[in-house]
Write an enzyme that holds these catalytic residues in place. Structure first.
Site, PDB file in Angstrom:
ATOM      1  N   LEU A 237      -3.538  -0.899   6.576  1.00  8.45           N
ATOM      2  CA  LEU A 237      -4.499  -0.518   5.546  1.00  8.45           C
ATOM      3  C   LEU A 237      -4.297   0.969   5.229  1.00  8.45           C
ATOM      4  CD1 LEU A 237      -6.785  -2.025   4.003  1.00  8.45           C
ATOM      5  CD2 LEU A 237      -8.372  -0.853   5.530  1.00  8.45           C
ATOM      6  N   HIS A 238      -3.362   1.228   4.349  1.00 13.45           N
ATOM      7  CA  HIS A 238      -2.860   2.593   4.137  1.00 13.45           C
ATOM      8  C   HIS A 238      -3.925   3.588   3.661  1.00 13.45           C
ATOM      9  CE1 HIS A 238       1.221   0.917   4.364  1.00 13.45           C
ATOM     10  NE2 HIS A 238       0.856   0.029   3.465  1.00 13.45           N
ATOM     11  N   ASP A 239      -4.501   3.315   2.501  1.00 15.68           N
ATOM     12  CA  ASP A 239      -5.197   4.353   1.746  1.00 15.68           C
ATOM     13  C   ASP A 239      -6.452   4.927   2.401  1.00 15.68           C
ATOM     14  OD1 ASP A 239      -3.232   4.199  -0.178  1.00 15.68           O
ATOM     15  OD2 ASP A 239      -4.340   2.800  -1.442  1.00 15.68           O
TER      16      ASP A 239
END
Length: 309
Positions: A237-239
């Site tokens: 879950l990058h952002d």
């Protein structure tokens, strides 16, 4: 002290979760959401931003549409990852309750920054931010810091050495990094530590609210594309990692390093060249994320969704 924050994004499943974290966490005050083309076309990304805020029950944060194309290149979208809507999974009917601002992202950025200093968190291509720095340097001087989810100290995810947000508009990233505005890069090397495991999904499902169920559906769809494209057992879950860095710097450990953006390489355009070991002798010009307190990160993320009810 609450940190004034502008979120520039291209929703996108992980951008959607970043919006929720920025809306709900009491450590930041989300002043505006601006959109940029990247994960999908800018009109779809803007619609998605409005949908996310509507689901969260937030109507006071303006959503403004920004750049439809990069500074100097054709747009490449990530529909293979995020689907035809950019936010595939749950089906949404009708118009979201949150309206589109009558003003452009550029105008909203200028207006917000004229009122005082703010941190800009960018979770897409840096096109909007670069244009602001080029066209409005006096206003841009009110940017306290730019925290970007993009790049990597290691491999890429859209090309061998390029992460997608850097690859979409490397010229914009180059402008931003060279600007002298304090800059923090949260790249794949750290966001790949934020894995949506079955245990994490179970935490969201236990919240039991309609919003939490939608979040679980988003992450389940995202997991399916990451499994198919990259062989990940659980998706990163990058952002929200970039938002978490602003909320509590201790959650995302950084080092000072020299960073340059490759814009001309035949095989390496979009590469974020991070000199962690001082090979070049160039002075540090960025903070580069290298570690993540996973427990603290997921506590913040799950807590934000639970707080929104």
């Amino acid at each position: 002290m609450v940190i004034p924050l502008i979120l520039d994004c291209d929703p996108g499943h992980d951008d959607a979760m970043a919006i929720l974290l920025a809306v709900a966490d009491p450590a930041v005050d989300l002043l505006a959401v601006t959109t940029v083309a990247g994960n999908q076309t800018v009109d779809k990304c803007t619609l998605n931003a409005r949908r996310v805020l509507s689901l969260a029950g937030v109507s006071s944060v303006p959503v403004a549409q920004g750049a439809a194309v990069p500074l100097a290149r054709p747009l490449r979208i990530a529909d293979d990852v995020h689907g035809g809507t950019g936010l595939d999974g749950p089906v949404f009917a009708g118009e979201p309750a949150v309206p589109l601002s009558a003003y452009s992202a550029h105008d909203v950025l200028v207006d917000v920054l004229r009122t005082g200093p703010a941190t800009v968190v960018a979770t897409g291509a840096l096109t909007n931010v670069a244009r602001l720095l080029i066209d409005e340097p006096d206003v841009a001087s009110n940017i306290t810091e730019i925290v970007w989810m993009g790049g990597s100290t290691e491999r890429g995810n859209i090309a061998p050495l390029a992460e997608a947000n850097a690859y979409v508009d490397p010229e914009a990233a180059d402008v931003v990094v060279r600007s002298g505005v304090p800059f923090t890069m949260c790249g794949l090397n750290v966001t790949h530590q934020a894995l949506v495991t079955e245990e994490v999904l179970a935490r969201f499902e236990r919240i039991g609210t309609p919003l939490a169920r939608v979040c679980a559906e988003w992450m389940t769809f995202f997991a399916s594309t990451y499994r198919e494209l990259f062989g990940f057992a659980a998706p990163p879950l990058h952002d929200p990692v970039a938002v978490a860095r602003v909320i509590d710097p201790a959650v995302v450990g950084c080092v000072d390093a020299n960073l340059v953006i490759e814009t001309r390489g035949e095989w390496t355009a979009g590469a974020t060249v991070v000199d962690l070991d001082g090979y070049t002798g160039r002075p540090p010009n960025a903070k580069v994320a290298v570690s993540l307190d996973q427990q603290a990160f997921w506590d913040r993320m799950v807590g934000a969704v639970a707080a929104l009810g």
